[in-house]
Write a protein that holds these residues in place. Structure first.
Motif, PDB file in Angstrom:
ATOM      1  N   TYR A 251      37.803  51.017  24.731  1.00  0.00           N
ATOM      2  CA  TYR A 251      36.895  50.186  25.522  1.00  0.00           C
ATOM      3  C   TYR A 251      35.584  50.936  25.704  1.00  0.00           C
ATOM      4  O   TYR A 251      35.531  52.165  25.683  1.00  0.00           O
ATOM      5  CB  TYR A 251      37.497  49.825  26.888  1.00  0.00           C
ATOM      6  CG  TYR A 251      37.689  50.983  27.830  1.00  0.00           C
ATOM      7  CD1 TYR A 251      36.664  51.384  28.696  1.00  0.00           C
ATOM      8  CD2 TYR A 251      38.891  51.685  27.876  1.00  0.00           C
ATOM      9  CE1 TYR A 251      36.833  52.450  29.562  1.00  0.00           C
ATOM     10  CE2 TYR A 251      39.071  52.749  28.742  1.00  0.00           C
ATOM     11  CZ  TYR A 251      38.037  53.131  29.578  1.00  0.00           C
ATOM     12  OH  TYR A 251      38.208  54.190  30.435  1.00  0.00           O
ATOM     13  N   ALA A 252      34.508  50.146  25.862  1.00  0.00           N
ATOM     14  CA  ALA A 252      33.200  50.715  26.173  1.00  0.00           C
ATOM     15  C   ALA A 252      32.856  50.492  27.641  1.00  0.00           C
ATOM     16  O   ALA A 252      32.170  51.301  28.248  1.00  0.00           O
ATOM     17  CB  ALA A 252      32.127  50.097  25.275  1.00  0.00           C
ATOM     18  N   HIS A 253      33.352  49.375  28.206  1.00  0.00           N
ATOM     19  CA  HIS A 253      33.044  49.027  29.589  1.00  0.00           C
ATOM     20  C   HIS A 253      34.356  48.831  30.355  1.00  0.00           C
ATOM     21  O   HIS A 253      35.178  48.010  29.970  1.00  0.00           O
ATOM     22  CB  HIS A 253      32.208  47.748  29.662  1.00  0.00           C
ATOM     23  CG  HIS A 253      30.897  47.852  28.937  1.00  0.00           C
ATOM     24  ND1 HIS A 253      29.808  48.509  29.468  1.00  0.00           N
ATOM     25  CD2 HIS A 253      30.514  47.401  27.721  1.00  0.00           C
ATOM     26  CE1 HIS A 253      28.803  48.445  28.612  1.00  0.00           C
ATOM     27  NE2 HIS A 253      29.204  47.784  27.542  1.00  0.00           N
ATOM     28  N   LYS A 254      34.518  49.572  31.443  1.00  0.00           N
ATOM     29  CA  LYS A 254      35.730  49.470  32.256  1.00  0.00           C
ATOM     30  C   LYS A 254      35.702  48.234  33.148  1.00  0.00           C
ATOM     31  O   LYS A 254      36.740  47.762  33.613  1.00  0.00           O
ATOM     32  CB  LYS A 254      35.893  50.732  33.111  1.00  0.00           C
ATOM     33  CG  LYS A 254      37.210  50.854  33.829  1.00  0.00           C
ATOM     34  CD  LYS A 254      37.354  52.216  34.495  1.00  0.00           C
ATOM     35  CE  LYS A 254      37.567  53.320  33.483  1.00  0.00           C
ATOM     36  NZ  LYS A 254      37.791  54.643  34.096  1.00  0.00           N
ATOM     37  N   GLY A 255      34.531  47.677  33.380  1.00  0.00           N
ATOM     38  CA  GLY A 255      34.437  46.511  34.242  1.00  0.00           C
ATOM     39  C   GLY A 255      34.731  46.866  35.687  1.00  0.00           C
ATOM     40  O   GLY A 255      34.662  48.025  36.102  1.00  0.00           O
ATOM     41  N   ILE A 256      35.090  45.847  36.488  1.00  0.00           N
ATOM     42  CA  ILE A 256      35.401  46.059  37.894  1.00  0.00           C
ATOM     43  C   ILE A 256      36.628  45.232  38.288  1.00  0.00           C
ATOM     44  O   ILE A 256      36.933  44.213  37.662  1.00  0.00           O
ATOM     45  CB  ILE A 256      34.221  45.681  38.826  1.00  0.00           C
ATOM     46  CG1 ILE A 256      33.837  44.204  38.653  1.00  0.00           C
ATOM     47  CG2 ILE A 256      33.033  46.580  38.596  1.00  0.00           C
ATOM     48  CD1 ILE A 256      32.785  43.733  39.646  1.00  0.00           C
ATOM     49  N   LEU A 257      37.329  45.710  39.307  1.00  0.00           N
ATOM     50  CA  LEU A 257      38.371  44.912  39.964  1.00  0.00           C
ATOM     51  C   LEU A 257      37.753  44.296  41.214  1.00  0.00           C
ATOM     52  O   LEU A 257      37.290  45.008  42.107  1.00  0.00           O
ATOM     53  CB  LEU A 257      39.564  45.787  40.354  1.00  0.00           C
ATOM     54  CG  LEU A 257      40.696  45.943  39.338  1.00  0.00           C
ATOM     55  CD1 LEU A 257      41.812  46.805  39.915  1.00  0.00           C
ATOM     56  CD2 LEU A 257      41.254  44.592  38.909  1.00  0.00           C
ATOM     57  N   VAL A 258      37.721  42.982  41.242  1.00  0.00           N
ATOM     58  CA  VAL A 258      37.208  42.263  42.408  1.00  0.00           C
ATOM     59  C   VAL A 258      38.418  41.775  43.201  1.00  0.00           C
ATOM     60  O   VAL A 258      39.334  41.186  42.633  1.00  0.00           O
ATOM     61  CB  VAL A 258      36.331  41.073  41.992  1.00  0.00           C
ATOM     62  CG1 VAL A 258      35.755  40.382  43.226  1.00  0.00           C
ATOM     63  CG2 VAL A 258      35.219  41.535  41.059  1.00  0.00           C
ATOM     64  N   PHE A 259      38.443  42.020  44.499  1.00  0.00           N
ATOM     65  CA  PHE A 259      39.632  41.678  45.274  1.00  0.00           C
ATOM     66  C   PHE A 259      39.256  41.264  46.685  1.00  0.00           C
ATOM     67  O   PHE A 259      38.135  41.504  47.157  1.00  0.00           O
ATOM     68  CB  PHE A 259      40.607  42.865  45.309  1.00  0.00           C
ATOM     69  CG  PHE A 259      40.080  44.081  46.011  1.00  0.00           C
ATOM     70  CD1 PHE A 259      40.405  44.338  47.330  1.00  0.00           C
ATOM     71  CD2 PHE A 259      39.237  44.978  45.356  1.00  0.00           C
ATOM     72  CE1 PHE A 259      39.913  45.463  47.982  1.00  0.00           C
ATOM     73  CE2 PHE A 259      38.741  46.097  45.997  1.00  0.00           C
ATOM     74  CZ  PHE A 259      39.078  46.343  47.318  1.00  0.00           C
ATOM     75  N   GLY A 260      40.220  40.649  47.351  1.00  0.00           N
ATOM     76  CA  GLY A 260      40.006  40.227  48.725  1.00  0.00           C
ATOM     77  C   GLY A 260      41.200  39.454  49.241  1.00  0.00           C
ATOM     78  O   GLY A 260      42.222  39.323  48.568  1.00  0.00           O
ATOM     79  N   ASP A 261      41.065  38.928  50.438  1.00  0.00           N
ATOM     80  CA  ASP A 261      42.135  38.159  51.077  1.00  0.00           C
ATOM     81  C   ASP A 261      42.147  36.719  50.588  1.00  0.00           C
ATOM     82  O   ASP A 261      41.142  36.206  50.086  1.00  0.00           O
ATOM     83  CB  ASP A 261      41.942  38.171  52.600  1.00  0.00           C
ATOM     84  CG  ASP A 261      42.059  39.559  53.191  1.00  0.00           C
ATOM     85  OD1 ASP A 261      43.122  40.175  53.029  1.00  0.00           O
ATOM     86  OD2 ASP A 261      41.075  40.026  53.812  1.00  0.00           O
ATOM     87  N   LYS A 262      43.301  36.082  50.763  1.00  0.00           N
ATOM     88  CA  LYS A 262      43.406  34.669  50.400  1.00  0.00           C
ATOM     89  C   LYS A 262      42.504  33.816  51.280  1.00  0.00           C
ATOM     90  O   LYS A 262      41.819  32.917  50.783  1.00  0.00           O
ATOM     91  CB  LYS A 262      44.854  34.202  50.524  1.00  0.00           C
ATOM     92  CG  LYS A 262      45.048  32.728  50.172  1.00  0.00           C
ATOM     93  CD  LYS A 262      46.502  32.304  50.291  1.00  0.00           C
ATOM     94  CE  LYS A 262      46.656  30.839  49.899  1.00  0.00           C
ATOM     95  NZ  LYS A 262      48.082  30.396  49.998  1.00  0.00           N
ATOM     96  N   GLU A 263      42.509  34.116  52.578  1.00  0.00           N
ATOM     97  CA  GLU A 263      41.688  33.336  53.504  1.00  0.00           C
ATOM     98  C   GLU A 263      40.220  33.734  53.360  1.00  0.00           C
ATOM     99  O   GLU A 263      39.882  34.915  53.466  1.00  0.00           O
ATOM    100  CB  GLU A 263      42.146  33.548  54.940  1.00  0.00           C
ATOM    101  CG  GLU A 263      43.525  32.990  55.235  1.00  0.00           C
ATOM    102  CD  GLU A 263      43.619  31.500  54.966  1.00  0.00           C
ATOM    103  OE1 GLU A 263      42.659  30.775  55.331  1.00  0.00           O
ATOM    104  OE2 GLU A 263      44.629  31.064  54.396  1.00  0.00           O
ATOM    105  N   PRO A 264      39.342  32.785  53.131  1.00  0.00           N
ATOM    106  CA  PRO A 264      37.921  33.122  52.969  1.00  0.00           C
ATOM    107  C   PRO A 264      37.307  33.655  54.251  1.00  0.00           C
ATOM    108  O   PRO A 264      37.732  33.321  55.359  1.00  0.00           O
ATOM    109  CB  PRO A 264      37.283  31.781  52.562  1.00  0.00           C
ATOM    110  CG  PRO A 264      38.225  30.738  53.075  1.00  0.00           C
ATOM    111  CD  PRO A 264      39.595  31.339  52.991  1.00  0.00           C
TER     112      PRO A 264
END
Length: 307
Positions: free
Chosen positions: A139-152
């Motif tokens: 890979y050249a780009h690891k990218g990102i992990l985007v995360f959060g709660d179910k409730e907005p």
């Protein structure tokens, strides 16, 4: 809560990338790679390589007695999720946090049904261009992990704990307080790019440049806008533009997972992409001709495989 141990199940492209990352910054015993004994024997025989480096992973079978992990990360294919849920049971404690980097929009629901929803965070892996061929990942780009709660609109203690852990381990990440919208946006991108690159037997470069393939991809994405609207998800053309910009950051020579499956003559996640779009379209009485075409073409390709 402080996260010290992480268990990962699924050594596809994302699994290897994250396992390699955490194994380089944490004590070996704190990063557990869950796999059955036959797979472990095969991995040890052939080796697993990440950007040319031989990985030294801490493998653990599902039957092994271990202390509960603080974080479990699912990186299997969708058709392996039910088995993976069963395989991680010995790693689960009352405070274990669950995250899924799977494609699609339902893996978190399945994990929550098995273990309860209190400790399930919603997650999207985006911006990476990892390609796995046999036992080698590049890979050249690891990218990102985007995360959060179910409730907005909320940021729970679990989200804060994962954020602290990712900062300590220097894993690229982002918190989103509207993860349902993010999940559907990533689903929209996958419906377009995964299937189009697979059908055209090309790479990211072909859909990054103007032409028939890019037009097909965007048309498939816009069909997701229609079903999302019926499901109460406010995806718009601005979201199409956002995800096209994410796509534009990837290595032109890279390929999404479905294209890699077609190259290797493996059965793909077509049911998770156009298969899901077709089900929602039938539910709401919507025409989705581009996804219907992609579904039929990918199904035709897979019908030629030797079973």
């Amino acid at each position: 809560m402080e996260i010290k141990t992480v268990s990962i199940i699924g050594l596809g492209a994302l699994g290897i990338m994250y396992a390699h990352h955490f194994s380089n910054v944490l004590p070996k015993d704190n990063v557990r790679i869950i796999a059955d004994q036959d797979r472990i024997n095969r991995y040890k025989k052939t080796g697993i390589y990440c950007n040319g480096e031989l990985c030294n992973f801490n493998f653990v079978t599902p039957e092994s007695a271990v202390s509960p992990s603080d974080l479990i990360l699912f990186t299997v294919k969708f058709d392996g999720l039910q088995d993976a849920i069963h395989s991680v049971k010995n790693h689960v404690g009352p405070n274990t946090i669950f995250m899924s980097a799977l494609n699609g929009i339902i893996s978190e629901e399945m994990i929550g049904q098995a273990f309860g929803f209190d400790n399930v965070l919603y997650c999207v892996a985006q911006g990476m261009d990892a390609v796995k061929v046999n036992n080698e990942l590049t890979y050249a780009h690891k990218g990102i992990l985007v995360f959060g709660d179910k409730e907005p609109g909320t940021i729970s203690e679990n989200v804060k704990a994962v954020e602290k852990f990712f900062k300590q381990t220097e894993l690229p990440h982002e918190i989103d307080t509207n993860m349902n919208h993010r999940l559907w946006g990533k689903f929209m991108l996958n419906v377009g790019v995964n299937q189009t690159v697979a059908v055209y037997k090309s790479n990211y470069g072909e859909v990054q440049n103007e032409g028939e393939a890019r037009q097909t991809m965007i048309a498939a994405m816009r069909e997701v806008l229609k079903i999302a609207d019926k499901e109460g998800i406010s995806l718009t053309e601005n979201d199409v533009d956002y995800w096209l910009k994410v796509l534009g950051t990837l290595s032109p020579d890279g390929k999404p997972s479905m294209a890699q499956d077609v190259d290797a003559k493996r059965f793909s996640e077509v049911e998770l992409f156009s298969g899901t779009v077709l089900k929602y379209a039938k539910k709401h009485g919507i025409e989705v001709p581009v996804n219907k075409m992609l579904y039929e073409k990918i199904s035709s390709i897979e019908s030629e495989y030797v079973r």
